[in-house]
Design a protein around this motif. Sequence first.
Motif: not given
Lengths: 265, 307
Positions: B214-220, B234-237, B263-270
């Motif tokens: 439900e939440w970890n399907h995309s990278r942002n 960039g906000y894909h979720t 998951a924290p790893g799915l929020d990429e700063p750059s």
Amino acid sequence: MNPLASLPYEWLGVLTLGVLVVNTSLIVFVAWKRRHFLGEVRRRWAKREQATVQHGLGPGGILAQRRISQLGRALTVRGPDRIVFTDASTESECFGGAISRGASGALTLEATRDVELWLAEATPERDHSFDDAWARASTNKGFATLVDIDIEPGTQVWVCHEQGTLCIATFDPLEYCDRMRRVLALFCVGSVLCLVLVTALACSPPVFGPLSTLGAALGVAFFLAIQPLGVAVRDYTLLPPMREVGGTWARPVKAASSAPEHAIF
Amino acid sequence: MARPEETWLLHHRADRRQVGIITLYMGVLAAMYLVPACRNVFCLALACYLSFLNAVVIHNHLHKGIFKYKALNRAFRAVLSFGNLYPASANIPSHNVVHHHFNDDGRPDWADPRFVTGEGVAFRWNLLNLIHFPNVAGPQTFHGVSRWARVTRQRDFRREYIFEQMFAFGLTGLLLVVDFWTALFFILVPQLWGARGILRINLIQHDRCDTRSEWNHSRNFVGAFFNWVMCNNGYHTIHHNRAGLHWSVLAEMHRKECVGRIAPGLDEPSMVKYLLREFVFGFRTFSTAEEPRAERGELAESVDAAE
């Protein structure tokens, strides 16, 4: 380099040609890699045994079955009523049974779901009423149905085991692998030849002259065409268990004295 | 009664940015085609960048039309189609219907990353997977769109799809006939850059994500400047979870609803750093397993229910 200085067309020509070469190379490499994979599959089947199904322990005496879950959707374009099917999921099962290897004697196959079935293409039989199927296929949910493709007694099969998985084919798997490898080789060689031809034309003097322009135009067409062609070749050379059954079901034509139902024009 | 975010022409005033992007893009293309002095690195690079943004605008516009008038939305779709040399309406089945459910009637999304990154098919150097991805996702998408067009009950779709194709390819063809090499380098190259780029975004946003989650399907990609330029794409979720939200509120809604859940790893700063890490310097390792076996698991529960 001054970013505002005009770009020489020669540089741009080399750049776009480079893109074409790299892109084509990737597609050809993937196809060649697939050919290599099919070679490994062929080596696996080299240990196959040819036999005839004596009897199976499945429903109606079948040896094995591939069951496909399909979803049918009604075509809304002009023409007769038709339902087009796509495969949603598939599962295979060997129910166990006996196969005859001629002089080598009979062989008993154990029941297992860890089985890979290579089945000849078949037109699925539809045991629903077309009107009922059409009504459901015309909704958002579509017409969900199951299709079974069975290996029946008397069928000629090729059998082998691979790392605990039972493999059963109803046609010669080596011939299939060889044919698919030839298709992939033809695609690879043909693509490279087309690339060479297009490049030679595009670079023929005078650059940017008529022949060179023709080469570039063909290069654009080649760039656009090789992508769907590569995917089509991939789909054509899929292993039989991965191939889609699909199918289209047209409204049965009634006897000449009756008018057809629900014709869409 | 008009809502505060509306203007006389637009459903949302923030969409002036999108109209501005497309106007600038068309202007740069016209300048390069007509004015020899504009055929330089700066303009070409700008055009390629704007072409990608053109595809982003296609995405936003096909979720929710920008203009209040149907004819204007239709005309805008035609212009957008020319911008990337593909019919904008293709986004309806490919993105809105199939991609948002990660599912095509039980089969994978046409642009599922595993078509190029699955075992047995991928390159070890991940950059090559990124480059190759449109070669597979593009044809699959258009094959799927063609099939969808034949079964859709949206009667306008086929007419719109054909019209956009004719406009995009017709105008591009005309430009090629008039001045082939200029059109090739300064029109076609930017068009295809953006079209193939937006397909690659699928790989970037979903590779190694769990599309069943439900939440970890995309990278942002959550950089502020990046999202200002990209209209918050960039906000894909949050976009997947609440597809009806206007792009201008996605940043705020991502902070409210997604942070802490994904998951924290799915929020990429750059995105630049991500691309360098995962693709330029990224190499995949695989087991020696062959292609996946034929069996694809359980029968659909819906089939059992229907039977």
